[in-house]
Enzyme design. Structure first.
Site, short mmCIF file in Angstrom:
data_model
loop_
_atom_site.label_atom_id
_atom_site.label_comp_id
_atom_site.label_asym_id
_atom_site.label_seq_id
_atom_site.Cartn_x
_atom_site.Cartn_y
_atom_site.Cartn_z
CG ASP A 158 -18.63 2.69 -13.27
OD1 ASP A 158 -19.22 3.80 -13.29
OD2 ASP A 158 -17.86 2.37 -12.36
CB CYS A 161 -19.86 8.56 -15.00
SG CYS A 161 -21.46 8.95 -15.77
CG HIS A 278 -18.98 9.76 -19.44
ND1 HIS A 278 -19.10 8.75 -18.52
CD2 HIS A 278 -17.72 10.26 -19.29
CE1 HIS A 278 -17.96 8.64 -17.84
NE2 HIS A 278 -17.12 9.55 -18.28
#
Length: 294
Positions: A158, A161, A278
């Site tokens: 989002d 992370c 990520h």
């Protein structure tokens, strides 16, 4: 008359996944077309929204694939073949008589058909993912982490992370993501000379101005702006704790080694979601036997 070949649960799930992924890409394209290219703020918001959509879809795919593969969980298989069996029984009854179909029944039939189609798209995407970069990256990371008796702990995608992964690694700190962002921005502002040389305006190629640097820090503190190595460096100094970042195809990055405390361990993934990078957290490697019982 020869019996028609019955598709396996994996085949049905694969078809479902493929269509669902295709539908999402079409939706994303429509979203991109609706935002002017010169509206940087909306384009940034759009990027974050797309990342969330793709992350949610990927998480859902992974969960349903785990259910399909689990020897103790036949939920997906029962859903797939249950719908198929109900359809066959309905067709047999239809041959005997043709009752009037009510609007409510039509809605139920439509909902059942949509559910079956969704499961097929999920399965298709799962099959595709087995050969994809994300899957291969995950295998390499799992092997590296296993050497330290660790495994990946998933963190939501989002924009927060990296901070959420750090928050997860420091439960005793009692510091929220908002507070971590604030501490990062505060440290960077007070040590601007350590960070400004690494911030370049992509349009001019020049080092950030004072105003641009302040905006960078403000965005980092108050928005879901993605964090990277500069922010990690600031956090090691602000928290006085070392951080190590494990990657699949690169050496582990170690920051803040001058501090003696137990390091925070993060996992950096290049192919986690459709938009790429990520951060995940880690946890102790679970015993497979105990994991099945839990």
């Amino acid at each position: 008359m020869e019996d028609e070949a019955v598709e396996t649960p994996e085949e049905l799930l694969a078809k479902q996944h493929r269509k669902e992924k295709k539908d999402l890409q079409a939706k994303i394209q429509r979203m991109k077309n609706a935002v002017p290219k010169n509206d940087k703020k909306k384009r940034k918001q759009l990027t974050e929204e797309i990342a969330k959509l793709e992350a949610d879809l990927t998480q859902k795919h992974d969960e349903e694939c785990r259910q399909l593969k689990s020897p103790t969980d036949t939920k997906v298989e029962e859903m797939l073949f249950g719908v198929e069996t109900m359809k066959m029984e309905d067709e047999e009854q239809e041959e005997v008589k043709q009752p009037r179909v009510t609007k409510a029944q039509k809605r139920r039939d439509k909902k059942a058909a949509q559910e079956k189609e969704r499961e097929i798209r999920i399965a298709e995407a799962a099959v595709q993912n087995l050969q994809g970069e994300r899957h291969q990256e995950g295998l390499i990371l799992a092997q590296k982490l296993a050497q330290q008796q660790l495994q990946i702990k998933e963190i939501s995608s989002d924009g927060h992370c990296m901070y959420r992964a750090i928050e997860d690694q420091m439960p005793g700190l009692i510091m929220s993501v908002k507070e971590l962002r604030s501490r990062t921005a505060e440290h960077m502002r007070s040590h601007a000379d350590d960070f400004l040389p690494f911030l370049i305006n992509p349009n001019t190629g020049d080092m950030y101005t004072t105003d641009e640097f302040e905006k960078y820090c403000s965005d980092m503190e108050h928005t879901a702006a993605w964090g990277g190595q500069l922010e990690l460096r600031a956090l090691t100094q602000a928290l006085h704790v070392p951080i190590e970042v494990i990657q699949a195809n690169s050496a582990t990055i170690k920051i803040g080694e001058e501090f003696d405390s137990e390091p925070i361990t993060l996992v950096y993934m290049h192919h986690a979601f459709g938009l790429g990078e990520h951060y995940n957290s880690v946890e102790r490697l679970k015993d497979p036997a105990n994991a099945e019982d839990s």
